[in-house]
Design a protein around this motif. Structure first.
Motif, PDB file in Angstrom:
ATOM      1  N   HIS A  54       0.816  -1.221   0.000  1.00 26.29           N
ATOM      2  CA  HIS A  54       0.000   0.000   0.000  1.00 26.29           C
ATOM      3  C   HIS A  54       0.855   1.279   0.000  1.00 26.29           C
ATOM      4  N   ARG A  87     -11.286 -14.094   6.648  1.00 21.89           N
ATOM      5  CA  ARG A  87     -11.747 -12.891   5.933  1.00 21.89           C
ATOM      6  C   ARG A  87     -13.273 -12.729   6.079  1.00 21.89           C
ATOM      7  N   ASP A 120      -4.785 -12.157   2.856  1.00 24.56           N
ATOM      8  CA  ASP A 120      -5.794 -12.219   1.792  1.00 24.56           C
ATOM      9  C   ASP A 120      -5.553 -13.321   0.773  1.00 24.56           C
TER      10      ASP A 120
HETATM   11 MG    MG Z   1      -5.197  -6.368   3.104  1.00 16.66          MG
END
Ligand code: MG
Ligand code: ATP
Length: 140
Positions: A54, A87, A120
């Protein structure tokens, strides 16, 4: 199917509000087993490496500041389809969009201070687990 593993982090907004046990209860009630766990404070360098994907996003600097603002609890969860299952239990990144009963719907403060992280993909789970734990620290 053989059990698999994922990395979970209880984030600083949740440790600050004394929610470690409440979140662990949700995880365990879902059938996931906590097979490794430790409480630590991320360094800036660790947070930058962990969230490097990110780096170019506008929220990156704030995210690193948030993740280093207090203790976190890093943990390895084990169970069938551990990545997907965790998740699902976590809920959407933005708690306003998270399904009812999910951890983020119940506990998160904001899209940034959203109480938990979960790997993820199985590939990312393996690298994130080895970022925090040696094999000997994981007891299944
Ligand atoms: Mg993530
Ligand atoms: P995580 O990786 O922590 O499990 P996620 O996979 O649901 O969360 P990502 O898109 O990977 O979401 O974002 C990583 C983290 O960055 C989010 O959990 C949140 O803390 C923060 N974040 C994501 N989007 C925003 C945003 N628009 N504004 C502020 N913070 C954000």
């Amino acid at each position: 199917m053989a059990p698999s593993r994922t990395l979970s982090i209880i984030k600083p907004d949740a440790t600050r509000r004394n929610l470690t046990g409440a979140i662990n209860a949700v995880l365990e009630e879902s059938g996931l087993r906590i097979v490794a766990q430790k409480r630590l404070r991320l360094t800036r360098e660790q947070a930058e490496v962990f969230y490097a994907v990110h780096r170019a996003r506008p929220f990156f600097k704030d995210l690193v500041a948030f993740m280093t603002s207090g203790p976190v609890v890093v943990q390895v969860l084990e169970g069938e389809d551990a990545v997907e299952r965790n998740r699902a239990i976590m809920g959407a990144t933005d708690p306003a969009k998270a399904a009812p009963e999910t951890i983020r719907a119940r506990f998160a403060e904001s899209i940034e201070a959203n109480s938990v992280h979960g790997s993820d993909s199985p590939e990312n789970a393996a690298s994130e687990i080895s970022f925090f734990f040696t094999p000997a620290e994981i007891v299944g």
